[in-house]
Design a protein around this motif. Structure first.
Motif, PDB file in Angstrom:
ATOM      1  N   SER A  35       8.952   4.632  -4.506  1.00 38.66           N
ATOM      2  CA  SER A  35       9.367   5.976  -3.965  1.00 38.66           C
ATOM      3  C   SER A  35       8.599   7.028  -4.803  1.00 38.66           C
ATOM      4  CB  SER A  35      11.102   6.096  -4.238  1.00 38.66           C
ATOM      5  OG  SER A  35      11.392   6.166  -5.436  1.00 38.66           O
ATOM      6  N   LYS A  36       8.135   6.723  -5.934  1.00 39.28           N
ATOM      7  CA  LYS A  36       7.371   7.944  -6.740  1.00 39.28           C
ATOM      8  C   LYS A  36       6.093   8.299  -6.003  1.00 39.28           C
ATOM      9  CE  LYS A  36       9.640   6.497 -11.004  1.00 39.28           C
ATOM     10  NZ  LYS A  36       9.435   5.866 -12.494  1.00 39.28           N
ATOM     11  N   TYR A  37       5.548   7.589  -4.990  1.00 36.29           N
ATOM     12  CA  TYR A  37       4.179   7.820  -4.565  1.00 36.29           C
ATOM     13  C   TYR A  37       4.229   7.700  -3.050  1.00 36.29           C
ATOM     14  CZ  TYR A  37       3.513   5.631  -9.337  1.00 36.29           C
ATOM     15  OH  TYR A  37       3.672   5.377 -10.747  1.00 36.29           O
ATOM     16  N   PRO A  38       3.210   8.781  -2.668  1.00 37.28           N
ATOM     17  CA  PRO A  38       3.213   8.603  -1.188  1.00 37.28           C
ATOM     18  C   PRO A  38       3.052   7.316  -0.652  1.00 37.28           C
ATOM     19  CG  PRO A  38       1.848  10.468  -2.167  1.00 37.28           C
ATOM     20  CD  PRO A  38       2.442   9.455  -3.289  1.00 37.28           C
ATOM     21  N   ALA A  39       3.214   7.075   0.855  1.00 36.02           N
ATOM     22  CA  ALA A  39       3.273   5.847   1.405  1.00 36.02           C
ATOM     23  C   ALA A  39       1.885   5.283   1.254  1.00 36.02           C
ATOM     24  CB  ALA A  39       3.723   5.864   2.837  1.00 36.02           C
ATOM     25  N   TYR A  41      -0.409   5.637  -0.907  1.00 33.65           N
ATOM     26  CA  TYR A  41      -0.765   5.438  -2.434  1.00 33.65           C
ATOM     27  C   TYR A  41       0.141   4.512  -2.983  1.00 33.65           C
ATOM     28  CZ  TYR A  41      -4.342   9.124  -1.983  1.00 33.65           C
ATOM     29  OH  TYR A  41      -5.209   9.842  -1.567  1.00 33.65           O
ATOM     30  N   LYS A  42       0.586   3.215  -2.436  1.00 33.73           N
ATOM     31  CA  LYS A  42       1.475   2.301  -3.012  1.00 33.73           C
ATOM     32  C   LYS A  42       0.875   1.717  -4.218  1.00 33.73           C
ATOM     33  CE  LYS A  42       2.653  -0.012   0.768  1.00 33.73           C
ATOM     34  NZ  LYS A  42       3.190  -0.875   1.644  1.00 33.73           N
ATOM     35  N   GLN A  43      -0.417   1.477  -4.096  1.00 34.01           N
ATOM     36  CA  GLN A  43      -1.048   0.906  -5.217  1.00 34.01           C
ATOM     37  C   GLN A  43      -1.087   1.322  -6.618  1.00 34.01           C
ATOM     38  OE1 GLN A  43      -2.625   2.267  -2.746  1.00 34.01           O
ATOM     39  NE2 GLN A  43      -4.699   2.931  -3.141  1.00 34.01           N
ATOM     40  N   SER A  44      -0.679   2.637  -6.470  1.00 33.85           N
ATOM     41  CA  SER A  44      -0.151   3.286  -7.476  1.00 33.85           C
ATOM     42  C   SER A  44       0.840   2.844  -8.548  1.00 33.85           C
ATOM     43  CB  SER A  44      -0.093   4.888  -7.826  1.00 33.85           C
ATOM     44  OG  SER A  44      -1.189   5.578  -7.109  1.00 33.85           O
ATOM     45  N   GLY A  45       1.625   2.079  -7.924  1.00 32.12           N
ATOM     46  CA  GLY A  45       2.786   1.324  -8.506  1.00 32.12           C
ATOM     47  C   GLY A  45       2.324  -0.037  -9.109  1.00 32.12           C
ATOM     48  N   ILE A  46       1.039  -0.415  -9.187  1.00 30.01           N
ATOM     49  CA  ILE A  46       0.452  -1.823  -9.680  1.00 30.01           C
ATOM     50  C   ILE A  46       1.166  -1.986 -11.002  1.00 30.01           C
ATOM     51  CG2 ILE A  46      -1.313  -3.388 -10.097  1.00 30.01           C
ATOM     52  CD1 ILE A  46      -2.665  -2.428  -7.670  1.00 30.01           C
ATOM     53  N   ILE A  47       0.683  -1.023 -11.875  1.00 30.51           N
ATOM     54  CA  ILE A  47       0.872  -1.400 -13.414  1.00 30.51           C
ATOM     55  C   ILE A  47       2.357  -1.814 -13.718  1.00 30.51           C
ATOM     56  CG2 ILE A  47       0.868  -0.236 -16.068  1.00 30.51           C
ATOM     57  CD1 ILE A  47      -1.919   0.743 -14.837  1.00 30.51           C
ATOM     58  N   PRO A  48       3.265  -0.716 -13.339  1.00 26.86           N
ATOM     59  CA  PRO A  48       4.941  -0.918 -13.535  1.00 26.86           C
ATOM     60  C   PRO A  48       5.281  -2.146 -12.826  1.00 26.86           C
ATOM     61  CG  PRO A  48       4.338   0.921 -12.159  1.00 26.86           C
ATOM     62  CD  PRO A  48       3.072   0.646 -12.776  1.00 26.86           C
ATOM     63  N   MET A  49       4.677  -2.576 -11.687  1.00 31.53           N
ATOM     64  CA  MET A  49       5.290  -3.796 -10.976  1.00 31.53           C
ATOM     65  C   MET A  49       4.635  -4.741 -11.677  1.00 31.53           C
ATOM     66  SD  MET A  49       4.813  -2.306  -7.087  1.00 31.53           S
ATOM     67  CE  MET A  49       4.983  -4.000  -6.512  1.00 31.53           C
ATOM     68  N   LEU A  50       3.580  -5.064 -12.294  1.00 30.94           N
ATOM     69  CA  LEU A  50       2.989  -6.130 -13.009  1.00 30.94           C
ATOM     70  C   LEU A  50       3.925  -6.193 -14.367  1.00 30.94           C
ATOM     71  CD1 LEU A  50      -0.782  -5.721 -12.908  1.00 30.94           C
ATOM     72  CD2 LEU A  50       0.712  -7.617 -11.955  1.00 30.94           C
ATOM     73  N   ASP A  51       4.294  -5.191 -14.911  1.00 31.80           N
ATOM     74  CA  ASP A  51       5.136  -5.041 -16.280  1.00 31.80           C
ATOM     75  C   ASP A  51       6.429  -5.985 -15.946  1.00 31.80           C
ATOM     76  OD1 ASP A  51       5.731  -4.301 -19.127  1.00 31.80           O
ATOM     77  OD2 ASP A  51       7.273  -3.237 -17.711  1.00 31.80           O
ATOM     78  N   LEU A  52       6.874  -5.522 -14.896  1.00 30.47           N
ATOM     79  CA  LEU A  52       8.270  -5.964 -14.154  1.00 30.47           C
ATOM     80  C   LEU A  52       8.252  -7.711 -14.127  1.00 30.47           C
ATOM     81  CD1 LEU A  52      10.961  -4.849 -13.625  1.00 30.47           C
ATOM     82  CD2 LEU A  52      10.467  -4.762 -10.985  1.00 30.47           C
TER      83      LEU A  52
END
Length: 249
Positions: A35-39, A41-52
């Motif tokens: 939800s922090k990124y435009p639809a 640019y979902k790839q911007s969430g790769i790093i936090p999702m990998l950490d999760l």
């Protein structure tokens, strides 16, 4: 100095057929991340999702977890592998319950990191890059962890244990074996010599009072409970909402 393999190596519990999926609780976190990124640019969430994913898997990233992240953000798996192999914070091989990263950079080395390394290796019977047979400890020597004032130190999982000596290192290892690592101090790290954070022998001499944050400018984001990412460029003066929305689409 130890390091991870650049390419994937199949193991019985880490192949392309291995199953991985996020828990319902973590899917809620993923939705908050995206939800922090435009639809587009979902790839911007790769790093936090990998950490999760790494935390859910017990401190490492199976291949299936990286593939799941790629599917969620809509990119080729290679785009996720590139991130996971670039950043040393991601472990693509299993690590122990207590993952110890020992700083060996110059300030720590001068202050005795080699003694700390020998103490850990001799006490646990492992070498740099190895894991104990019981799966409790993994040791890896790394470059600077940014705690030079309290050298020598290790990062164990998310926590910093600083101002180490061979004696306090053994005490730390034994406490972890019992499942009772020393609790962190007020500032999120624990100097093992009794001091508080980076304070010297005279105690705290600066920043005696709590610093005051500068006020947010009038009409800024302070008036919004939640900011639509699509409107950020508008608030930064890059154009109208209609213009930026069209470009985003």
């Amino acid at each position: 100095m130890s390091g991870a393999n650049a390419s994937h190596i199949n193991t019985p519990d880490n192949t392309t057929e291995t199953y991985f999926d996020f828990t319902e609780e973590n899917y809620e976190r993923i939705n908050r991340i995206l939800s922090k990124y435009p639809a587009n640019y979902k790839q911007s969430g790769i790093i936090p999702m990998l950490d999760l994913a790494q935390r859910q898997a017990g401190g490492w990233l199976p291949l299936a977890a990286m593939d799941k992240v790629a599917k969620i953000v809509g990119v080729a798996p290679m785009r996720v592998y590139e991130v996971a192999t670039f950043y040393t914070m991601f472990n693509r091989e299993k690590v122990g319950k207590y993952f110890m990263q020992l700083c060996g950079t110059t300030p720590c080395m001068i202050c005795g990191s080699e003694d700390i390394k020998r103490t850990i290796e001799n006490h646990l019977g492992i070498k740099d890059g190895e894991t104990t047979e019981d799966g409790l400890f993994t040791l890896r020597e790394v470059e600077c962890l940014g705690a030079c004032a309290n050298a020598p130190m290790i990062q164990m999982n998310d926590d910093y244990y600083e101002c180490l000596t061979p004696k306090t290192t053994i005490e730390l290892l034994e406490a972890c074996k019992k499942g009772t690592p020393p609790p962190m101090g007020k500032w999120g790290s624990l100097p093992m010599n009794g001091q508080v954070s980076c304070e010297g022998p005279q105690g705290k001499t600066t920043l005696i009072e709590e610093p005051k944050a500068p006020p947010l400018r009038e009409g800024g984001f302070s008036s919004f409970e939640k900011v639509d990412p699509a409107t950020v460029k508008v608030h930064m003066g890059y154009g109208t909402y209609e213009e930026t929305a069209v470009k985003a689409e």
